[in-house]
Write a protein that holds these residues in place. Structure first.
Motif, short mmCIF file in Angstrom:
data_model
loop_
_atom_site.label_atom_id
_atom_site.label_comp_id
_atom_site.label_asym_id
_atom_site.label_seq_id
_atom_site.Cartn_x
_atom_site.Cartn_y
_atom_site.Cartn_z
N GLU A 200 -0.18 -1.98 -6.19
CA GLU A 200 0.60 -0.62 -6.24
C GLU A 200 1.01 -0.15 -4.91
N ASP B 226 -8.66 -2.79 -6.47
CA ASP B 226 -8.22 -1.84 -7.43
C ASP B 226 -8.52 -0.47 -6.38
N ARG B 227 -8.99 -0.60 -5.29
CA ARG B 227 -9.00 0.68 -4.41
C ARG B 227 -7.87 0.59 -3.43
N TRP B 228 -7.72 2.00 -3.21
CA TRP B 228 -6.44 2.43 -2.13
C TRP B 228 -7.01 1.99 -0.78
N ARG C 298 -2.68 -0.36 -3.40
CA ARG C 298 -4.00 -0.53 -4.27
C ARG C 298 -3.98 -1.96 -4.36
#
Length: 230
Positions: free
Chosen positions: A116, A41-43, A33
């Motif tokens: 993440e 905040d995007r994968w 992420r």
């Protein structure tokens, strides 16, 4: 003095498609992420820009290590993606790679500009940043094709495995059912497996024999023209 180019130059990046086999029947992909814009905040796939003093191979391994904690894994160049508008920041060309890891033997840990790191089943992938959906599609096609004629699939297995685990690997990657008797006959005839004096533990059913892939023997045979094909 450094040479001054007359024309603008594209930036060079690397991106890594990381596959892992989650027993018993799920092929997964590792995504991060993003912690920075664009697409914050995007994968996305693990990756980043190539430093001026490193090769693209070294950059791919560094980015994979920095963003996911993975190191010393099978990594191979996939394709170069260079659409003019693939990155909203600037003109960026990326060299894509695919990696194969055993989930049980490699822990992941997000760092640097990755908020993440997480494994996703291939049929549950989120919409990805940049053109990473296209890169993923190319990597899946490459894996399904290459696993048939090179023994790269062993990278997804534990060091010691059963014949059932090996068959499940190929069935999962290829998306088809294989005849148990024919599969075992063909793989054992290649004489590339070392039969260990061990059996699996912690199972409710009858414990099966464990094997290891004889990588050194495969390379010796390959130099003589041996053709691995399933």
């Amino acid at each position: 003095m450094p040479y001054a180019y007359e024309y603008p130059r594209a930036n060079l990046a690397v991106d890594c498609v990381v596959f892992g086999l989650d027993a018993p029947h799920s092929l997964k992909m590792l995504l991060i992420r993003r912690d920075l814009p664009p697409f914050e905040d995007r994968w996305a796939l693990p990756g980043g820009f190539v430093h001026i003093n490193e090769s693209v191979d070294a950059a791919a391994r560094r980015e994979l290590r920095e963003e996911t904690g993975l190191d010393e894994v099978f990594l191979e160049q996939l394709y170069t993606f260079g659409a003019v508008d693939r990155d909203p920041r600037d003109r960026v060309v990326t060299v894509a790679y695919y990696a194969l890891v055993n989930l049980q033997e490699h822990a992941i840990a997000a760092a640097t500009d990755a908020r993440e790191a997480k494994w996703f089943a291939l049929d549950q992938l989120p919409t990805l940043a940049f053109d990473h959906d296209q890169i993923v599609a190319a990597a899946i096609a490459r894996l399904k094709g290459k696993v048939r004629y090179q023994p790269i699939g062993f990278e997804l297995l534990p060091t010691k495995f059963t014949l059932s685990q090996l068959q499940t690997l190929y069935e999962t990657v290829l998306g088809l059912s294989l005849d148990k008797r024919n599969f075992r006959k063909k793989i054992l005839k290649m004489d590339l497996l070392i039969e260990l004096n061990e059996t699996e533990t912690g199972v409710a059913h009858r414990a099966a024999k464990l094997y290891q892939f004889d990588e050194s023997k495969y390379h010796q045979l390959a130099q003589k023209g041996f053709n691995f094909e399933l």
